[in-house]
Design a protein around this motif. Structure first.
Motif, PDB file in Angstrom:
ATOM      1  N   TYR A 155       0.819  -1.209   0.000  1.00 48.27           N
ATOM      2  CA  TYR A 155       0.000   0.000   0.000  1.00 48.27           C
ATOM      3  C   TYR A 155       0.859   1.268   0.000  1.00 48.27           C
ATOM      4  O   TYR A 155       0.547   2.253  -0.660  1.00 48.27           O
ATOM      5  CB  TYR A 155      -0.875  -0.087   1.249  1.00 48.27           C
ATOM      6  N   PHE A 156       1.946   1.254   0.727  1.00 47.61           N
ATOM      7  CA  PHE A 156       2.709   2.463   0.988  1.00 47.61           C
ATOM      8  C   PHE A 156       3.802   2.688  -0.068  1.00 47.61           C
ATOM      9  O   PHE A 156       4.118   1.804  -0.853  1.00 47.61           O
ATOM     10  CB  PHE A 156       3.267   2.414   2.405  1.00 47.61           C
ATOM     11  N   SER A 157       4.393   3.868  -0.065  1.00 45.79           N
ATOM     12  CA  SER A 157       5.213   4.310  -1.194  1.00 45.79           C
ATOM     13  C   SER A 157       6.607   3.702  -1.243  1.00 45.79           C
ATOM     14  O   SER A 157       7.177   3.555  -2.335  1.00 45.79           O
ATOM     15  CB  SER A 157       5.343   5.844  -1.154  1.00 45.79           C
ATOM     16  N   ALA A 158       7.206   3.384  -0.101  1.00 50.41           N
ATOM     17  CA  ALA A 158       8.630   3.061  -0.072  1.00 50.41           C
ATOM     18  C   ALA A 158       8.989   1.867  -0.943  1.00 50.41           C
ATOM     19  O   ALA A 158       9.969   1.915  -1.703  1.00 50.41           O
ATOM     20  CB  ALA A 158       9.081   2.823   1.365  1.00 50.41           C
ATOM     21  N   THR A 159       8.225   0.763  -0.838  1.00 52.03           N
ATOM     22  CA  THR A 159       8.582  -0.407  -1.647  1.00 52.03           C
ATOM     23  C   THR A 159       8.306  -0.171  -3.121  1.00 52.03           C
ATOM     24  O   THR A 159       8.925  -0.798  -3.987  1.00 52.03           O
ATOM     25  CB  THR A 159       7.842  -1.668  -1.170  1.00 52.03           C
ATOM     26  N   LYS A 160       7.408   0.745  -3.441  1.00 52.74           N
ATOM     27  CA  LYS A 160       7.179   1.122  -4.834  1.00 52.74           C
ATOM     28  C   LYS A 160       8.422   1.818  -5.406  1.00 52.74           C
ATOM     29  O   LYS A 160       8.864   1.534  -6.532  1.00 52.74           O
ATOM     30  CB  LYS A 160       5.962   2.054  -4.938  1.00 52.74           C
ATOM     31  N   ILE A 161       8.979   2.756  -4.638  1.00 50.75           N
ATOM     32  CA  ILE A 161      10.195   3.447  -5.075  1.00 50.75           C
ATOM     33  C   ILE A 161      11.345   2.457  -5.199  1.00 50.75           C
ATOM     34  O   ILE A 161      12.106   2.480  -6.181  1.00 50.75           O
ATOM     35  CB  ILE A 161      10.553   4.572  -4.085  1.00 50.75           C
ATOM     36  N   GLU A 162      11.484   1.590  -4.191  1.00 46.68           N
ATOM     37  CA  GLU A 162      12.545   0.572  -4.218  1.00 46.68           C
ATOM     38  C   GLU A 162      12.428  -0.294  -5.463  1.00 46.68           C
ATOM     39  O   GLU A 162      13.433  -0.609  -6.123  1.00 46.68           O
ATOM     40  CB  GLU A 162      12.440  -0.277  -2.951  1.00 46.68           C
ATOM     41  N   TRP A 163      11.196  -0.671  -5.820  1.00 47.39           N
ATOM     42  CA  TRP A 163      10.973  -1.504  -7.006  1.00 47.39           C
ATOM     43  C   TRP A 163      11.388  -0.758  -8.270  1.00 47.39           C
ATOM     44  O   TRP A 163      12.028  -1.322  -9.155  1.00 47.39           O
ATOM     45  CB  TRP A 163       9.505  -1.906  -7.081  1.00 47.39           C
ATOM     46  N   MET A 164      11.023   0.510  -8.388  1.00 48.40           N
ATOM     47  CA  MET A 164      11.412   1.291  -9.565  1.00 48.40           C
ATOM     48  C   MET A 164      12.934   1.340  -9.717  1.00 48.40           C
ATOM     49  O   MET A 164      13.476   1.175 -10.822  1.00 48.40           O
ATOM     50  CB  MET A 164      10.881   2.724  -9.448  1.00 48.40           C
ATOM     51  N   LEU A 165      13.631   1.570  -8.614  1.00 47.79           N
ATOM     52  CA  LEU A 165      15.085   1.675  -8.662  1.00 47.79           C
ATOM     53  C   LEU A 165      15.732   0.359  -9.058  1.00 47.79           C
ATOM     54  O   LEU A 165      16.725   0.332  -9.801  1.00 47.79           O
ATOM     55  CB  LEU A 165      15.607   2.147  -7.305  1.00 47.79           C
ATOM     56  N   ALA A 166      15.162  -0.752  -8.551  1.00 45.26           N
ATOM     57  CA  ALA A 166      15.718  -2.064  -8.891  1.00 45.26           C
ATOM     58  C   ALA A 166      15.395  -2.458 -10.327  1.00 45.26           C
ATOM     59  O   ALA A 166      16.207  -3.102 -11.016  1.00 45.26           O
ATOM     60  CB  ALA A 166      15.173  -3.120  -7.928  1.00 45.26           C
ATOM     61  N   GLU A 167      14.241  -2.066 -10.811  1.00 44.59           N
ATOM     62  CA  GLU A 167      13.782  -2.440 -12.141  1.00 44.59           C
ATOM     63  C   GLU A 167      14.473  -1.644 -13.243  1.00 44.59           C
ATOM     64  O   GLU A 167      14.631  -2.132 -14.365  1.00 44.59           O
ATOM     65  CB  GLU A 167      12.263  -2.205 -12.217  1.00 44.59           C
ATOM     66  N   GLY A 221      16.605   8.693   7.985  1.00 42.95           N
ATOM     67  CA  GLY A 221      17.758   8.196   7.241  1.00 42.95           C
ATOM     68  C   GLY A 221      17.870   6.687   7.255  1.00 42.95           C
ATOM     69  O   GLY A 221      18.208   6.066   6.238  1.00 42.95           O
ATOM     70  N   GLU A 222      17.598   6.060   8.400  1.00 38.81           N
ATOM     71  CA  GLU A 222      17.711   4.605   8.495  1.00 38.81           C
ATOM     72  C   GLU A 222      16.681   3.916   7.611  1.00 38.81           C
ATOM     73  O   GLU A 222      16.983   2.927   6.921  1.00 38.81           O
ATOM     74  CB  GLU A 222      17.544   4.169   9.947  1.00 38.81           C
ATOM     75  N   LEU A 223      15.464   4.414   7.604  1.00 37.86           N
ATOM     76  CA  LEU A 223      14.433   3.808   6.768  1.00 37.86           C
ATOM     77  C   LEU A 223      14.709   4.057   5.287  1.00 37.86           C
ATOM     78  O   LEU A 223      14.483   3.178   4.449  1.00 37.86           O
ATOM     79  CB  LEU A 223      13.059   4.348   7.148  1.00 37.86           C
ATOM     80  N   CYS A 224      15.170   5.257   4.959  1.00 39.36           N
ATOM     81  CA  CYS A 224      15.535   5.520   3.571  1.00 39.36           C
ATOM     82  C   CYS A 224      16.606   4.544   3.109  1.00 39.36           C
ATOM     83  O   CYS A 224      16.523   3.987   1.997  1.00 39.36           O
ATOM     84  CB  CYS A 224      16.018   6.959   3.412  1.00 39.36           C
ATOM     85  N   ALA A 225      17.602   4.291   3.953  1.00 36.43           N
ATOM     86  CA  ALA A 225      18.669   3.350   3.595  1.00 36.43           C
ATOM     87  C   ALA A 225      18.117   1.942   3.424  1.00 36.43           C
ATOM     88  O   ALA A 225      18.572   1.186   2.545  1.00 36.43           O
ATOM     89  CB  ALA A 225      19.761   3.381   4.667  1.00 36.43           C
ATOM     90  N   LEU A 226      17.147   1.563   4.245  1.00 45.98           N
ATOM     91  CA  LEU A 226      16.547   0.239   4.152  1.00 45.98           C
ATOM     92  C   LEU A 226      15.936   0.013   2.769  1.00 45.98           C
ATOM     93  O   LEU A 226      16.013  -1.100   2.226  1.00 45.98           O
ATOM     94  CB  LEU A 226      15.466   0.090   5.231  1.00 45.98           C
ATOM     95  N   PHE A 227      15.383   1.051   2.191  1.00 45.73           N
ATOM     96  CA  PHE A 227      14.723   0.915   0.890  1.00 45.73           C
ATOM     97  C   PHE A 227      15.576   1.452  -0.269  1.00 45.73           C
ATOM     98  O   PHE A 227      15.089   1.561  -1.389  1.00 45.73           O
ATOM     99  CB  PHE A 227      13.373   1.629   0.925  1.00 45.73           C
ATOM    100  N   GLY A 228      16.832   1.796   0.011  1.00 42.67           N
ATOM    101  CA  GLY A 228      17.724   2.250  -1.047  1.00 42.67           C
ATOM    102  C   GLY A 228      17.402   3.622  -1.588  1.00 42.67           C
ATOM    103  O   GLY A 228      17.662   3.921  -2.760  1.00 42.67           O
TER     104      GLY A 228
END
Length: 516
Positions: A155-167, A221-228
């Motif tokens: 539902y939330f944005s962080a894993t969406k951003i992480e997916w875009m960066l990995a893809e 910062g820690e959460l941002c690092a978790l999701f790249g």
């Protein structure tokens, strides 16, 4: 005197204004960038609507569980709605603009030009479900809940951003060079209205990303690092009230107007319903249903699947709220209309459902995009249970309305338990709140009074109230004349024992689709 709200077709229509009302200067323009449409409303200084216009924009479903939107088409709808509204007489007095939006949806944008670099991933999207399961298995859930009030869910944005960066390695390389901003819809629209400039969001939208510490009110910062993600790739966080930008004259009828209010749609609706006291509860019946309980200065954490989020206090400062999110509500009625063809217009579902006295044992579990609170099962899928040879479309239509009410009733029970407040009433808004049968069912199944204002577009009204407060047009939003208008009331007629039995049967039906 109560004034009927003007109606409009799904596509763009000319702004409709209420002929029996005097246009009062100054006026406030509220822009609501929802999940399926852009709606613009002009309000007077008492937060009463003067004119409306709307424009739908498309959503794409490229794969099962994927939900995407085109930023250019969303912004084109914004421009068309603004053009229609500025043709209304009341537009001459616009003194401030407020923006509200679908939350969690996120876009990768060229920082300098504002152009989308790939399709935006919508809040309903489930493509990162496996990643969220992995986060939970790694024990990250407690950290996420403590910092953000949220949980590991697509539902939330962080894993969406992480997916875009990995893809997209090229996107990742550009982000590292500082050329990309990952923006939620509020930031996208605000940047567009201003014709460029700084990328800005507010605490209510930031609090829905899984990247924002809701106690420190800052990117973590820690959460941002978790999701790249680098914090510098995200918009700057400003307050929900105060001058955030000025519109480009080519977007706003030739004028540079101050944008002085900004909030995510559910927090805007909470503000627009006048929920300023701890224990005040509203439900928005839109594409999904979103129940938000204002808790003020007190952060209340949930043990049973509800979220803690940031809201806006009466003075415009950040405050806390508890939220229960139902992913499919009005979208279930759209399914009956668009996929099954049983009704031609969403409004017809009430008449169809009223042709039968009950649902005859049928239950609809609308897990089209998984289940939100309190189950948080992204892999669950929808089901119609209890079918017999005697089942008719009317039974399924009534069961669909009951499904909306059942989902909300579960969340209200949890809100009562975990907040400690009695919660005797619920303020209803959103398009589906016009359905009398739905609100009667809601009152019965939740065991409370449901109250509906004359104008159910509380999301837009909240954006207008924030903007009026930020522009100094309202010293106290609670004193706006719109909040003094009489409300429709729906009181429960179902006894406690019957209500408990029906909720138990509902939970049994939900258990049939759960995957964990």
């Amino acid at each position: 005197m109560r004034h009927p709200a003007p109606t409009f077709a799904p596509a763009l229509v000319p702004a409709a204004w209420i002929a029996d009302r005097r246009v009062v200067d100054p006026t406030v323009l509220a822009l609501d960038a929802g999940t399926t449409a852009i709606t613009g409303v002009l309000f007077d200084a008492d937060l009463r609507p003067l004119a409306r216009a709307a424009r739908e924009f498309p959503t794409a479903f490229p794969r099962p569980g994927w939900v995407e939107q085109d930023a250019a088409r969303l912004l084109a709808a914004v421009d068309e709605v603004l053009a229609a509204l500025f043709a209304a007489p009341a537009a001459a007095g616009v003194a401030a603009v407020g923006v509200t939006n679908q939350r969690e949806t996120v876009f990768a944008l060229d920082r300098a030009r504002g152009k989308a670099l790939r399709p935006g991933i919508v809040w309903q999207d489930r493509r990162t479900a496996a990643r969220c399961r992995a986060l939970a298995a790694e024990g990250r859930g407690e950290l996420l809940a403590a910092r953000t009030g949220l949980r590991a869910d697509p539902y939330f944005s962080a894993t969406k951003i992480e997916w875009m960066l990995a893809e997209d390695p090229a996107l990742r390389a550009r982000a590292r060079r500082g050329e990309v901003v990952f923006a939620t819809v509020d930031s996208l629209v605000l940047h567009h209205l201003a014709g460029g400039g700084e990328w800005i969001t507010d605490p209510t939208n930031a609090s829905r990303t899984l990247l924002f510490d809701i106690d420190r009110r800052a990117w973590d910062g820690e959460l941002c690092a978790l999701f790249g993600v680098e914090p510098g790739w995200l918009p700057a966080v400003r307050g929900s009230v105060g001058e955030l930008a000025r519109t480009s004259p080519r977007r706003a009828g030739g004028r540079a107007l101050p944008v002085t209010g900004l909030a995510g749609d559910q927090q805007a609706a909470l503000f627009g319903q006048g929920c300023f006291a701890p224990g005040a509860l509203k439900a928005t019946f839109g594409t999904g249903s979103f129940l938000v309980l204002f808790t003020g200065a007190e952060r209340v954490s949930s043990r049973r699947g509800l979220l803690t989020t940031l809201a806006v206090a009466r003075d415009g400062s950040a405050a806390y709220a508890m939220e229960g999110s139902v992913f499919v509500s009005g979208a279930l009625v759209q399914f009956l209309r668009d996929r099954l063809g049983w009704i031609a217009r969403a409004e017809e579902v009430e008449a169809l459902a009223r042709t039968v006295p009950d649902s005859a044992g049928v239950f609809v579990v609308p897990a089209f995009t998984g289940l939100g609170a309190p189950y948080w099962d992204p892999d669950a899928r929808g089901a119609i249970l209890g079918l017999t040879r005697g089942t008719t479309p009317a039974h399924i239509a009534r069961a669909s309305l009951e499904a909306i009410a059942f989902q909300n009733a579960e969340l209200i029970e949890i809100l009562r338990e975990e907040s400690g407040w009695e919660v005797p009433s619920l303020l209803a808004d959103g398009g589906a709140a016009r359905n009398d049968l739905l609100l009667s069912l809601q009152a019965d199944l939740a065991g409370l009074e449901v109250r509906r204002p004359p104008d159910v577009e509380a999301t837009a009204r909240g954006a207008a109230a924030l903007a009026a407060l930020g522009a100094g047009l309202l010293a106290d939003p609670a004193r706006a004349g719109a909040f003094a208008e009489p409300l429709d009331s729906f009181r429960p007629s179902l006894g406690a024992a019957d209500r408990g039995a029906r909720l138990a049967a509902w939970r049994e039906a939900v258990g049939r689709v759960l995957t964990r």
